[in-house]
Design a protein around this motif. Structure first.
Motif, mmCIF file in Angstrom:
data_model
loop_
_atom_site.group_PDB
_atom_site.id
_atom_site.type_symbol
_atom_site.label_atom_id
_atom_site.label_comp_id
_atom_site.label_asym_id
_atom_site.label_seq_id
_atom_site.Cartn_x
_atom_site.Cartn_y
_atom_site.Cartn_z
ATOM 1 N N SER A 1 1.507 18.167 -3.862
ATOM 2 C CA SER A 1 0.893 16.862 -4.087
ATOM 3 C C SER A 1 1.552 16.157 -5.273
ATOM 4 O O SER A 1 1.477 14.932 -5.392
ATOM 5 C CB SER A 1 -0.606 17.007 -4.304
ATOM 6 O OG SER A 1 -0.865 18.049 -5.201
ATOM 7 N N GLY A 2 2.219 16.925 -6.157
ATOM 8 C CA GLY A 2 2.936 16.331 -7.280
ATOM 9 C C GLY A 2 4.058 15.416 -6.818
ATOM 10 O O GLY A 2 4.450 14.488 -7.531
ATOM 11 N N LEU A 3 4.536 15.662 -5.619
ATOM 12 C CA LEU A 3 5.628 14.829 -5.103
ATOM 13 C C LEU A 3 5.172 13.396 -4.847
ATOM 14 O O LEU A 3 5.978 12.487 -4.722
ATOM 15 C CB LEU A 3 6.172 15.435 -3.808
ATOM 16 C CG LEU A 3 6.826 16.799 -4.001
ATOM 17 C CD1 LEU A 3 7.275 17.358 -2.666
ATOM 18 C CD2 LEU A 3 8.012 16.707 -4.943
ATOM 19 N N LEU A 4 3.857 13.217 -4.773
ATOM 20 C CA LEU A 4 3.348 11.859 -4.591
ATOM 21 C C LEU A 4 3.798 10.960 -5.728
ATOM 22 O O LEU A 4 3.921 9.752 -5.578
ATOM 23 C CB LEU A 4 1.814 11.883 -4.529
ATOM 24 C CG LEU A 4 1.195 12.319 -3.210
ATOM 25 C CD1 LEU A 4 -0.306 12.495 -3.393
ATOM 26 C CD2 LEU A 4 1.461 11.267 -2.154
ATOM 27 N N SER A 5 4.034 11.576 -6.896
ATOM 28 C CA SER A 5 4.458 10.780 -8.045
ATOM 29 C C SER A 5 5.827 10.142 -7.788
ATOM 30 O O SER A 5 6.214 9.206 -8.482
ATOM 31 C CB SER A 5 4.511 11.654 -9.289
ATOM 32 O OG SER A 5 5.545 12.615 -9.138
ATOM 33 N N LEU A 6 6.551 10.652 -6.800
ATOM 34 C CA LEU A 6 7.873 10.098 -6.507
ATOM 35 C C LEU A 6 7.783 8.843 -5.657
ATOM 36 O O LEU A 6 8.760 8.139 -5.465
ATOM 37 C CB LEU A 6 8.715 11.142 -5.768
ATOM 38 C CG LEU A 6 8.943 12.431 -6.546
ATOM 39 C CD1 LEU A 6 9.682 13.440 -5.694
ATOM 40 C CD2 LEU A 6 9.713 12.155 -7.822
ATOM 41 N N ASP A 7 6.578 8.600 -5.169
ATOM 42 C CA ASP A 7 6.402 7.415 -4.325
ATOM 43 C C ASP A 7 6.741 6.156 -5.106
ATOM 44 O O ASP A 7 6.133 5.869 -6.134
ATOM 45 C CB ASP A 7 4.937 7.363 -3.849
ATOM 46 C CG ASP A 7 4.769 6.398 -2.697
ATOM 47 O OD1 ASP A 7 5.664 5.551 -2.517
ATOM 48 O OD2 ASP A 7 3.759 6.497 -1.990
ATOM 49 N N PRO A 8 7.711 5.384 -4.650
ATOM 50 C CA PRO A 8 8.117 4.206 -5.433
ATOM 51 C C PRO A 8 7.118 3.052 -5.361
ATOM 52 O O PRO A 8 7.132 2.183 -6.214
ATOM 53 C CB PRO A 8 9.447 3.810 -4.795
ATOM 54 C CG PRO A 8 9.375 4.329 -3.409
ATOM 55 C CD PRO A 8 8.510 5.545 -3.440
ATOM 56 N N VAL A 9 6.258 3.028 -4.338
ATOM 57 C CA VAL A 9 5.345 1.874 -4.216
ATOM 58 C C VAL A 9 3.978 2.209 -4.835
ATOM 59 O O VAL A 9 2.959 2.229 -4.169
ATOM 60 C CB VAL A 9 5.191 1.413 -2.757
ATOM 61 C CG1 VAL A 9 6.379 0.569 -2.364
ATOM 62 C CG2 VAL A 9 5.081 2.610 -1.808
ATOM 63 N N GLN A 10 3.998 2.473 -6.154
ATOM 64 C CA GLN A 10 2.780 2.871 -6.876
ATOM 65 C C GLN A 10 1.667 1.843 -6.729
ATOM 66 O O GLN A 10 0.502 2.206 -6.600
ATOM 67 C CB GLN A 10 3.109 3.035 -8.358
ATOM 68 C CG GLN A 10 3.443 4.461 -8.747
ATOM 69 C CD GLN A 10 2.207 5.312 -8.844
ATOM 70 O OE1 GLN A 10 1.111 4.806 -9.008
ATOM 71 N NE2 GLN A 10 2.384 6.612 -8.714
ATOM 72 N N ASP A 11 2.036 0.566 -6.781
ATOM 73 C CA ASP A 11 1.003 -0.466 -6.808
ATOM 74 C C ASP A 11 0.208 -0.509 -5.514
ATOM 75 O O ASP A 11 -0.995 -0.740 -5.511
ATOM 76 C CB ASP A 11 1.647 -1.834 -7.053
ATOM 77 C CG ASP A 11 2.252 -1.887 -8.444
ATOM 78 O OD1 ASP A 11 1.867 -1.026 -9.259
ATOM 79 O OD2 ASP A 11 3.099 -2.766 -8.692
ATOM 80 N N LYS A 12 0.914 -0.258 -4.417
ATOM 81 C CA LYS A 12 0.211 -0.362 -3.142
ATOM 82 C C LYS A 12 -0.590 0.900 -2.830
ATOM 83 O O LYS A 12 -1.684 0.835 -2.286
ATOM 84 C CB LYS A 12 1.207 -0.630 -2.011
ATOM 85 C CG LYS A 12 1.672 -2.071 -1.959
ATOM 86 C CD LYS A 12 2.659 -2.284 -0.836
ATOM 87 C CE LYS A 12 3.329 -3.646 -0.970
ATOM 88 N NZ LYS A 12 4.524 -3.742 -0.133
#
Ligand SMILES: [Zn+2]
Lengths: 217, 311
Positions: free
Chosen positions: B89-100
């Motif tokens: 689940s830490g890989l979620l931090s790599l998601d570039p579209v944080q705002d959405k």
């Protein structure tokens, strides 16, 4: 039921200004009660009539005539109380008054003996306070204060508590425990106990009847 | 977040691996291009076949080469997901579209919240265990864990057992009389008379106390149908207050595994009201406060306090 009566003498020792009448003292007391937070709850009346044993019956028994007191209390409107000094207290229904008329031959009403106290009932929490003006005929003779603490049925159990309550509106002018508190240790209080106290109070006031009211302080 | 990634991740190898993937993809598409195009026009059929096979072979070789290169690089990249405290689940931090999709920050918050909850629950449990009766404090902690399903059985205790427990308590306290009746089926109702001070109606469910009403000694406790009146309250403020405190006591003396101890503790506490009108407050020393005697009794010391004088 836990009534307690203040005899006129005790109340008269209250530090009221020179020349204050009974009525003014009653007003002072009731004002103190109201300041404490007590609420008015109607009025009350206790009356007492004295009967002599008729002369005709005296002779046959060869004894001094006993006094009998016939009393009513607005708190028990369907009852009539017949008491002897230091003797038994009979609780009857109000028809007893009619019976007394029929018993004229044995008991005769003493002339102008009727004494009564009238006043206002006050409720404060579980306390019921009755401050009354004692009158004989047309004149005010003294003040009666009755305090009843309904939750407690054994008189001696709550005397300290009652005393503290009395001090809250009588100041230091509180009396000693009435005899009824010491008599029977754990007896359940009854309306008759109240009537005995009123009878004793009335008798005391009758004996003071020569004393002018203004002089009682 | 950069810290997290740098642990065990070779960024250089990562970038190389990505280009290796691109190379592999293009070589694979070349294979399919070659197959799609088929044999090109050559003078002889033999020449056409030969040229096609050679071309196809070349393409397969380059796929093989690119695949091998990717495998080599993937070993260099390492395994970041296993070193991350939140695992995959830490890989979620790599998601570039944080705002959405602020999934990662929400996840962290939920994680912190649940950690705190567990911590506070632990503290509360420790405190609550201290509050329970001494003789049973250990029992409570242990048995609650080991025998979590014991409670329902105590709800179906035989009436005879309930009778025995109550009559034993009745004999314990001479100034207290307990009358047990069952006007509504199996549930017992108790009428407890304490000296000449008060009466208490106790509604039981098996050996659990459901409800309790305190009334004056001279007050009527029966309804018009002759049954105990479990609904109407006392006419006196002092007993209404004591009723409130008795209800609090029911919540305090809780011990699901040993309901008989609870009933006994409650009755012991109730017995301290024998001096309701005679005991001055242990804090202010007075009898009356706002027209009421000390109506509170400490759960442990049984000392008398005014409602407002207790801690
Ligand atoms: Zn206090």
């Amino acid at each position: 039921m836990r009534p307690f009566l203040l005899e006129g003498g005790s109340v008269s020792q209250m530090p009221v200004a020179e020349g204050k009448s009974v009525q003014q003292t009653v007003e002072l007391l009731t004002r103190k009660l109201e300041m404490l937070g007590a609420e008015k709850q109607g009025t009350f009346c206790v009356d007492c009539e004295t009967y002599h044993t008729a002369a005709s019956t005296l002779g046959s028994q060869g004894q001094a005539g006993k006094l009998m007191y016939v009393m009513h209390n607005s708190e028990y409107p369907l009852s009539c109380f017949a008491l002897f000094e230091n003797g038994p207290c009979l609780v009857a229904d109000t028809n007893f008054d009619v019976l007394m008329v029929k018993l004229k031959g044995f008991f005769q009403s003493a002339k102008a003996s009727k004494i009564e106290t009238r006043g206002t009932r006050y409720q404060y929490c579980d306390f019921l306070v009755k401050v009354g003006t004692v009158t004989m005929g047309p004149s005010a003779r003294g003040i009666s204060v009755e305090v009843e603490y309904g939750p407690c049925v054994v008189a001696s159990d709550c005397w300290s508590l009652l005393l503290e309550f009395l001090q809250s509106f009588l100041g230091s002018h509180t009396p000693g425990a009435p005899t009824v508190f010491g008599n029977r240790h754990d007896a359940v209080y009854s309306p008759a106990d109240t009537m005995v106290q009123y009878m004793e109070l009335f008798n005391k006031i009758r004996k003071q009847q020569q004393v002018p009211v203004a002089g009682i302080r | 977040m950069a810290d997290v990634l740098s642990v065990g991740v070779n960024l250089e190898a990562f970038a190389q691996a990505i280009s290796a993937i691109q190379a592999l993809r293009s070589s694979v598409s070349r294979v399919f291009d070659c197959l799609k195009d088929g044999m090109r026009n050559k003078e002889t059929l033999e020449g056409r076949e030969k040229a096609f096979i050679a071309h196809f072979q070349d393409n397969l070789h380059s796929v093989n080469r690119d695949l091998n290169e990717l495998e080599r690089l993937s070993n260099l990249v390492g395994k970041p997901s296993e070193n991350h405290p939140l695992h995959n689940s830490g890989l979620l931090s790599l998601d570039p579209v944080q705002d959405k999709t602020p999934l990662y920050s929400q996840l962290l918050q939920a994680y912190k919240w649940s950690n705190k909850l567990q911590y506070h629950a632990g503290l509360a449990s420790g405190l609550l265990n201290q509050q329970s009766l001494k003789r049973s404090a250990n029992q409570m902690g242990v048995s609650a864990k080991r025998r979590p399903k014991a409670q329902p059985t105590t709800l179906v205790l035989p009436p005879q057992y309930v009778d025995d427990v109550i009559s034993r308590i009745d004999r314990m306290f001479p100034e207290m009389s307990i009358h047990l009746s069952r006007p509504n089926g199996t549930s017992a109702m108790l009428l407890v008379t304490l000296g000449k001070v008060l009466k208490v109606i106790v509604v039981m469910r098996s050996l659990f106390i459901d409800r309790t009403i305190v009334k004056g000694y001279n007050e009527n406790v029966y309804a018009e149908d002759g049954k105990l009146d479990i609904w109407s309250k006392s006419n006196y403020q002092v007993f209404q207050k004591v009723t409130d405190h008795a209800t609090t006591a029911l919540l305090h003396y809780q011990l699901p595994q040993m309901p008989d101890v609870v009933v006994r503790s409650f009755m012991t506490w109730l017995r301290s009201y024998i001096k309701l009108f005679q005991a001055p407050c242990q804090r202010c020393g007075k009898f009356l406060q706002d027209g009421l005697p000390p109506t509170w009794r400490d759960f442990r010391t049984l000392e008398a306090f005014h409602d407002t004088c207790r801690q």
